[in-house]
Design a protein around this motif. Sequence first.
Motif, PDB file in Angstrom:
ATOM      1  N   THR A 243     109.396  73.042  10.112  1.00  0.00           N
ATOM      2  CA  THR A 243     108.891  73.556  11.386  1.00  0.00           C
ATOM      3  C   THR A 243     107.368  73.603  11.428  1.00  0.00           C
ATOM      4  OG1 THR A 243     109.118  75.830  10.591  1.00  0.00           O
ATOM      5  CG2 THR A 243     110.971  74.930  11.856  1.00  0.00           C
ATOM      6  N   GLN A 244     106.709  72.813  10.593  1.00  0.00           N
ATOM      7  CA  GLN A 244     105.248  72.794  10.580  1.00  0.00           C
ATOM      8  C   GLN A 244     104.692  72.354  11.938  1.00  0.00           C
ATOM      9  OE1 GLN A 244     103.465  70.076   7.770  1.00  0.00           O
ATOM     10  NE2 GLN A 244     101.414  70.904   8.078  1.00  0.00           N
ATOM     11  N   TYR A 245     105.332  71.397  12.571  1.00  0.00           N
ATOM     12  CA  TYR A 245     104.867  70.876  13.848  1.00  0.00           C
ATOM     13  C   TYR A 245     105.722  71.428  14.977  1.00  0.00           C
ATOM     14  CZ  TYR A 245     102.354  67.762  10.768  1.00  0.00           C
ATOM     15  OH  TYR A 245     101.542  67.270   9.783  1.00  0.00           O
ATOM     16  N   GLY A 246     105.069  71.748  16.088  1.00  0.00           N
ATOM     17  CA  GLY A 246     105.751  72.334  17.242  1.00  0.00           C
ATOM     18  C   GLY A 246     106.909  71.508  17.748  1.00  0.00           C
ATOM     19  N   GLU A 247     106.791  70.164  17.681  1.00  0.00           N
ATOM     20  CA  GLU A 247     107.859  69.283  18.162  1.00  0.00           C
ATOM     21  C   GLU A 247     109.137  69.431  17.339  1.00  0.00           C
ATOM     22  OE1 GLU A 247     103.892  67.687  19.141  1.00  0.00           O
ATOM     23  OE2 GLU A 247     104.816  68.274  17.269  1.00  0.00           O
ATOM     24  N   CYS A 248     108.998  69.915  16.120  1.00  0.00           N
ATOM     25  CA  CYS A 248     110.175  70.048  15.253  1.00  0.00           C
ATOM     26  C   CYS A 248     110.892  71.389  15.412  1.00  0.00           C
ATOM     27  CB  CYS A 248     109.761  69.869  13.791  1.00  0.00           C
ATOM     28  SG  CYS A 248     109.514  68.147  13.320  1.00  0.00           S
ATOM     29  N   ARG A 249     110.231  72.365  15.972  1.00  0.00           N
ATOM     30  CA  ARG A 249     110.857  73.690  16.042  1.00  0.00           C
ATOM     31  C   ARG A 249     112.161  73.703  16.843  1.00  0.00           C
ATOM     32  NH1 ARG A 249     105.154  75.500  16.542  1.00  0.00           N
ATOM     33  NH2 ARG A 249     104.518  75.723  14.366  1.00  0.00           N
ATOM     34  N   PRO A 250     112.210  73.143  18.064  1.00  0.00           N
ATOM     35  CA  PRO A 250     113.488  73.194  18.799  1.00  0.00           C
ATOM     36  C   PRO A 250     114.653  72.501  18.086  1.00  0.00           C
ATOM     37  CG  PRO A 250     111.685  72.733  20.309  1.00  0.00           C
ATOM     38  CD  PRO A 250     111.119  72.640  18.916  1.00  0.00           C
TER      39      PRO A 250
END
Length: 179
Positions: free
Chosen positions: A46-53
């Motif tokens: 989840t380092q990058y915002g695009e990966c959180r969802p």
Amino acid sequence: MKSLLLNSLLAIYCMISSYLISGSKAQAEDWGCQVILCLSNPGGPTQYGECRPPIQKLWRELARGHSFPTCSGVGFHSSRPGYEPYYCDAGYRLTGDGGPRGRQVTCVSISPQPVSNALCPNNGDDFSARDNSVLSPHWQRQDGRRRCMGYPIVRPNMRPQPHYIDVTIDGSTTQRVWY
């Protein structure tokens, strides 16, 4: 190993990018490819915002007992979900036994440590003070001095995310992911 991980990450990224750029209609497996790409990130899923969802959706789905998502064209395998609520600090190992209150889990030092002299037998006596915080107290020579040594016992730490899966990408890079 780092270069192997980066090569795997690059290969997955290229596959997913070409798929997404090709103009194909979105398919259900897109989410699985996003998950694999995010899990492959050495900085964390989840380092990058695009990966959180997609990763948050993964945690929800796994917590409900659903299987790991798929991504065609990528060589990966995931283990069944596991559960390890406890862990020990460095220098300790996790042990469990069936105590009077059911299964009890503790952390025991992996090497003997200096403990109170009151815990060791004196002059050949078998008596030693009862202390449930130290295993196997005994006299030992250390730095030319006689010292009482034992294996301290401490409470285990609780994981904030006790569930996990092991993900193997391209048959060589395995990562344990906690959720």
